[in-house]
Design a protein around this motif. Structure first.
Motif, PDB file in Angstrom:
ATOM      1  N   ASP A   1      -8.673   4.079  -3.897  1.00 29.68           N
ATOM      2  CA  ASP A   1      -8.877   3.112  -2.899  1.00 29.68           C
ATOM      3  C   ASP A   1      -8.284   3.644  -1.522  1.00 29.68           C
ATOM      4  OD1 ASP A   1      -9.231   0.974  -1.043  1.00 29.68           O
ATOM      5  OD2 ASP A   1      -8.176  -0.380  -2.001  1.00 29.68           O
TER       6      ASP A   1
ATOM      7  N   PHE B   1       0.719  -1.181  -0.105  1.00 22.65           N
ATOM      8  CA  PHE B   1       0.012  -0.168   0.003  1.00 22.65           C
ATOM      9  C   PHE B   1       0.987   1.206   0.079  1.00 22.65           C
ATOM     10  CE2 PHE B   1       0.947  -0.885   4.455  1.00 22.65           C
ATOM     11  CZ  PHE B   1       1.068   0.344   5.018  1.00 22.65           C
TER      12      PHE B   1
ATOM     13  N   PRO C   1      -3.986   0.039  -2.303  1.00 20.12           N
ATOM     14  CA  PRO C   1      -4.649   0.955  -1.339  1.00 20.12           C
ATOM     15  C   PRO C   1      -3.708   2.098  -0.804  1.00 20.12           C
ATOM     16  CG  PRO C   1      -4.826  -1.337  -0.502  1.00 20.12           C
ATOM     17  CD  PRO C   1      -3.982  -1.278  -1.571  1.00 20.12           C
TER      18      PRO C   1
ATOM     19  N   ARG D   1      -7.828   4.229   2.592  1.00 14.38           N
ATOM     20  CA  ARG D   1      -8.134   3.382   3.934  1.00 14.38           C
ATOM     21  C   ARG D   1      -7.929   4.358   4.998  1.00 14.38           C
ATOM     22  NH1 ARG D   1      -7.462  -2.272   2.579  1.00 14.38           N
ATOM     23  NH2 ARG D   1      -8.081  -2.367   0.229  1.00 14.38           N
TER      24      ARG D   1
END
Length: 217
Positions: free
Chosen positions: A166, A109, A151, A168
């Protein structure tokens, strides 16, 4: 062990205490313009919440950025002052590493924070504890290929959904996560960064190169 952690590299002014087992107190407030006003009260709050005092602290943990010049130096100067007064070590940790640790992801990520000027501070991670690139500052469009397909966490990612579709949690840096990561590194003998600011670019304020003479000749 009693670690006092702080970070002012992002709009979050955050402090926390960690006793070697877990976080015992934390305080965070998001305000990009009041780092100097908010940090010491945050430290006072976590000490009061934990029922202890500054003299019981055995080590200081500080986020070294990357971050804007003015905010970042507040935390670093405060950490250095406390460490000197108490005679305890100060451990530098990349602020992006703290965000990555808080994310808790076990997959590749990206972490991205707002660098202003339509840019982000960012780095790639293999998992929540393993950074695989150096921290950098770039325009989101320039790094789109490098961050595609994974992410992203951090306020910088939320600002540019075209590059980071995406996103988070978390959005903001947390001294609690920074303290927990530092406690792990101390337990395993892992190294720390020097408690020096990671600016990545020059400050906005510059000394003029050519002075205009205004005194009589």
């Amino acid at each position: 062990m009693l670690l006092l952690a702080m970070d002012t590299a992002t709009p979050a002014v955050t402090a926390a205490l960690h006793d070697g087992t877990g976080v015992v107190a934390e305080s965070s407030r998001v305000d990009a313009r009041r780092h100097g006003e908010l940090l010491l009260p945050a430290v006072d709050r976590v000490l009061a919440e934990a029922g202890t005092d500054l003299g019981s602290v055995t080590g200081i943990v500080v986020g070294v950025g990357p971050g804007p010049y003015t905010g970042l130096r507040v935390g670093l100067v405060t950490a250095a002052t406390f460490a000197s007064a108490l005679g305890v070590p100060v451990h530098g940790v990349c602020t992006l590493d703290g965000l990555a640790y808080a994310a808790g992801l076990d997959e590749p990520f990206t972490v991205a924070t707002d660098a202003r000027r339509k840019e982000v501070y960012w780095a790639r991670y293999a998992d929540s504890r393993t950074r695989v690139t150096e921290a950098a500052v770039d325009r989101p469009a320039e790094i789109a290929e490098q961050v595609a397909g994974v992410p992203a966490v951090g306020a910088g990612a939320l600002l540019y959904p075209g590059t980071f579709p995406d996103t988070r949690a978390p959005e903001h840096a947390s001294a609690a996560a920074l303290a927990s990561l530092a406690a792990e590194r101390l337990a395993t003998g892992a190294g720390f960064l020097d408690p020096q600011p990671l600016y990545l670019r020059r400050p906005d304020a510059q000394v003029p190169r050519n002075y205009k003479v205004v005194t009589p000749q």
